[in-house]
Design a protein around this motif. Structure first.
Motif, PDB file in Angstrom:
ATOM      1  N   UNK A  27      39.379  29.433  38.515  1.00  0.00           N
ATOM      2  CA  UNK A  27      40.589  29.265  39.315  1.00  0.00           C
ATOM      3  C   UNK A  27      40.265  29.605  40.763  1.00  0.00           C
ATOM      4  N   UNK A  28      41.200  29.382  41.646  1.00  0.00           N
ATOM      5  CA  UNK A  28      40.941  29.577  43.075  1.00  0.00           C
ATOM      6  C   UNK A  28      40.876  31.043  43.475  1.00  0.00           C
ATOM      7  N   UNK A  29      41.368  31.938  42.621  1.00  0.00           N
ATOM      8  CA  UNK A  29      41.304  33.360  42.928  1.00  0.00           C
ATOM      9  C   UNK A  29      41.145  34.161  41.637  1.00  0.00           C
ATOM     10  N   UNK A  30      40.784  35.417  41.792  1.00  0.00           N
ATOM     11  CA  UNK A  30      40.463  36.246  40.631  1.00  0.00           C
ATOM     12  C   UNK A  30      41.653  36.490  39.713  1.00  0.00           C
ATOM     13  N   UNK A  31      42.857  36.695  40.273  1.00  0.00           N
ATOM     14  CA  UNK A  31      43.993  37.051  39.416  1.00  0.00           C
ATOM     15  C   UNK A  31      44.494  35.869  38.614  1.00  0.00           C
ATOM     16  N   UNK A  32      44.395  34.650  39.160  1.00  0.00           N
ATOM     17  CA  UNK A  32      44.759  33.484  38.372  1.00  0.00           C
ATOM     18  C   UNK A  32      43.757  33.255  37.244  1.00  0.00           C
ATOM     19  N   UNK A  33      42.476  33.494  37.538  1.00  0.00           N
ATOM     20  CA  UNK A  33      41.458  33.344  36.497  1.00  0.00           C
ATOM     21  C   UNK A  33      41.638  34.388  35.399  1.00  0.00           C
ATOM     22  N   UNK A  34      41.930  35.624  35.783  1.00  0.00           N
ATOM     23  CA  UNK A  34      42.140  36.668  34.788  1.00  0.00           C
ATOM     24  C   UNK A  34      43.390  36.376  33.957  1.00  0.00           C
ATOM     25  N   UNK A  35      44.449  35.903  34.596  1.00  0.00           N
ATOM     26  CA  UNK A  35      45.652  35.546  33.855  1.00  0.00           C
ATOM     27  C   UNK A  35      45.372  34.406  32.877  1.00  0.00           C
ATOM     28  N   UNK A  36      44.556  33.441  33.305  1.00  0.00           N
ATOM     29  CA  UNK A  36      44.194  32.321  32.429  1.00  0.00           C
ATOM     30  C   UNK A  36      43.485  32.825  31.179  1.00  0.00           C
ATOM     31  N   UNK A  37      42.499  33.701  31.359  1.00  0.00           N
ATOM     32  CA  UNK A  37      41.771  34.221  30.201  1.00  0.00           C
ATOM     33  C   UNK A  37      42.649  35.109  29.329  1.00  0.00           C
ATOM     34  N   UNK A  38      43.549  35.862  29.931  1.00  0.00           N
ATOM     35  CA  UNK A  38      44.502  36.648  29.138  1.00  0.00           C
ATOM     36  C   UNK A  38      45.399  35.734  28.313  1.00  0.00           C
ATOM     37  N   UNK A  76      47.905  41.795  44.017  1.00  0.00           N
ATOM     38  CA  UNK A  76      47.660  43.167  44.483  1.00  0.00           C
ATOM     39  C   UNK A  76      46.684  43.911  43.598  1.00  0.00           C
ATOM     40  N   UNK A  77      46.663  43.589  42.298  1.00  0.00           N
ATOM     41  CA  UNK A  77      45.767  44.286  41.407  1.00  0.00           C
ATOM     42  C   UNK A  77      46.251  44.319  39.975  1.00  0.00           C
ATOM     43  N   UNK A 188      35.609  41.414  40.636  1.00  0.00           N
ATOM     44  CA  UNK A 188      36.118  41.002  39.327  1.00  0.00           C
ATOM     45  C   UNK A 188      35.099  40.030  38.741  1.00  0.00           C
ATOM     46  N   UNK A 189      34.512  40.420  37.639  1.00  0.00           N
ATOM     47  CA  UNK A 189      33.472  39.601  37.015  1.00  0.00           C
ATOM     48  C   UNK A 189      33.987  38.966  35.731  1.00  0.00           C
ATOM     49  N   UNK A 190      33.646  37.687  35.552  1.00  0.00           N
ATOM     50  CA  UNK A 190      33.985  36.963  34.332  1.00  0.00           C
ATOM     51  C   UNK A 190      32.687  36.629  33.603  1.00  0.00           C
ATOM     52  N   UNK A 191      32.605  37.079  32.366  1.00  0.00           N
ATOM     53  CA  UNK A 191      31.373  37.009  31.570  1.00  0.00           C
ATOM     54  C   UNK A 191      31.634  36.150  30.346  1.00  0.00           C
ATOM     55  N   UNK A 192      30.835  35.099  30.201  1.00  0.00           N
ATOM     56  CA  UNK A 192      30.921  34.232  29.031  1.00  0.00           C
ATOM     57  C   UNK A 192      29.578  34.250  28.327  1.00  0.00           C
ATOM     58  N   UNK A 193      29.579  34.642  27.063  1.00  0.00           N
ATOM     59  CA  UNK A 193      28.331  34.687  26.315  1.00  0.00           C
ATOM     60  C   UNK A 193      27.722  33.309  26.141  1.00  0.00           C
ATOM     61  N   UNK A 194      26.389  33.248  26.233  1.00  0.00           N
ATOM     62  CA  UNK A 194      25.657  32.002  26.041  1.00  0.00           C
ATOM     63  C   UNK A 194      24.479  32.231  25.106  1.00  0.00           C
ATOM     64  N   UNK A 204      33.926  37.391  41.466  1.00  0.00           N
ATOM     65  CA  UNK A 204      34.670  37.372  42.719  1.00  0.00           C
ATOM     66  C   UNK A 204      34.390  38.700  43.418  1.00  0.00           C
ATOM     67  N   UNK A 205      33.901  38.632  44.644  1.00  0.00           N
ATOM     68  CA  UNK A 205      33.574  39.857  45.380  1.00  0.00           C
ATOM     69  C   UNK A 205      34.263  39.828  46.734  1.00  0.00           C
ATOM     70  N   UNK A 206      34.920  40.936  47.076  1.00  0.00           N
ATOM     71  CA  UNK A 206      35.638  41.033  48.335  1.00  0.00           C
ATOM     72  C   UNK A 206      34.693  41.498  49.431  1.00  0.00           C
ATOM     73  N   UNK A 207      34.502  40.648  50.429  1.00  0.00           N
ATOM     74  CA  UNK A 207      33.636  40.985  51.564  1.00  0.00           C
ATOM     75  C   UNK A 207      34.425  41.038  52.848  1.00  0.00           C
ATOM     76  N   UNK A 208      33.716  41.115  53.955  1.00  0.00           N
ATOM     77  CA  UNK A 208      34.370  41.199  55.256  1.00  0.00           C
ATOM     78  C   UNK A 208      35.223  39.985  55.564  1.00  0.00           C
ATOM     79  N   UNK A 209      34.797  38.839  55.078  1.00  0.00           N
ATOM     80  CA  UNK A 209      35.503  37.592  55.381  1.00  0.00           C
ATOM     81  C   UNK A 209      36.384  37.122  54.227  1.00  0.00           C
ATOM     82  N   UNK A 210      36.665  38.008  53.302  1.00  0.00           N
ATOM     83  CA  UNK A 210      37.506  37.638  52.167  1.00  0.00           C
ATOM     84  C   UNK A 210      36.717  37.546  50.886  1.00  0.00           C
ATOM     85  N   UNK A 211      37.291  36.863  49.910  1.00  0.00           N
ATOM     86  CA  UNK A 211      36.673  36.759  48.590  1.00  0.00           C
ATOM     87  C   UNK A 211      35.607  35.678  48.557  1.00  0.00           C
ATOM     88  N   UNK A 212      34.522  35.974  47.867  1.00  0.00           N
ATOM     89  CA  UNK A 212      33.470  34.982  47.627  1.00  0.00           C
ATOM     90  C   UNK A 212      33.104  35.027  46.152  1.00  0.00           C
TER      91      UNK A 212
END
Length: 218
Positions: A27-38, A76-77, A188-194, A204-212
């Motif tokens: 997803x475009x951001x960490x919280x939408x991706x986490x909500x999707x997996x939930x 927010x978290x 926020x890390x998303x881990x899928x077994x392979x 998703x990592x928060x840096x000086x210029x936002x999330x990457x």
């Protein structure tokens, strides 16, 4: 310890082949991706899909972990509720940092959230509290969480005392020692077994210029 037990642990092995995770899947951001997996874990019928292993440390760096239930998620978290006099809360007040892991073993997935913490505001706590079962509300008043008690009888006596205290009350108030914590993620890390342990790990990592988004080696 039996010889069978000694042999069993090293030989326990699962080949993870249920899925994959690419950058384009996110997803475009960490919280939408986490909500999707939930949502997917809930839809798959996993027990307690919102259960997460919360890790904290005391001021000396000694770690502790326990399972709690996530009760809020937005940009927010990630929010959970607990006794502010508990061991976990003492750790959080001292270090202001925590991590949490959602272990969705049946889907061969994990999600890891790491970041600074803050107390949830009283209005947000009150809204969640109002939806809790009355028995859970009374239990929050009765239990001196994380403290040594003389036995089960002392806990039951404390609960009976609280039941009598609020017997005529339509609503049980929020205890002054109880409320929410919010983890404000820095990662926020998303881990899928392979297969062959070549797992997909996207963070998703928060840096000086936002999330990457970063791919991490398994």
């Amino acid at each position: 310890m039996s010889e069978t037990t000694n042999i069993a642990l090293p030989s326990m092995r699962v080949s993870y082949e249920q899925g994959s995770l690419t950058e384009s899947d996110l997803a475009s951001n960490w919280h939408e991706q986490l909500q999707l997996w939930l949502d997917q874990a809930t839809g798959a019928g996993l027990p307690e899909p919102n259960a997460m292993v919360l890790a904290t440390s005391d001021p000396e760096g000694r770690p502790s972990s326990r399972t709690v239930l996530a009760k809020g998620l937005d940009e927010r978290g990630l929010v959970f509720f607990t006794n502010y006099t508990s061991a976990k809360s003492h750790d959080l007040m001292a270090t202001r940092y925590a991590s949490a892991t959602f272990p969705w073993f049946a889907m061969q997935r994990q999600a890891h959230v790491r970041g600074v913490v803050e107390k949830v505001g009283p209005d947000e706590t009150a809204r969640y509290w109002a939806g809790r079962p009355r028995g859970s509300q009374l239990g929050a008043w009765a239990s001196p969480q994380s403290r040594v008690v003389s036995g089960r009888t002392s806990l039951e006596s404390a609960l009976h005392k609280v039941e009598r205290q609020f017997a005529d009350a339509d609503r049980v108030p929020v205890p002054p020692h109880w409320g929410g914590w919010r983890i404000r993620p820095e990662e926020v890390e998303f881990w899928q077994g392979r297969r062959d342990r070549m797992h997909d790990r996207l963070r998703f990592r928060l840096g000086r210029d936002g999330w990457e988004v970063q791919r991490i080696a398994p």
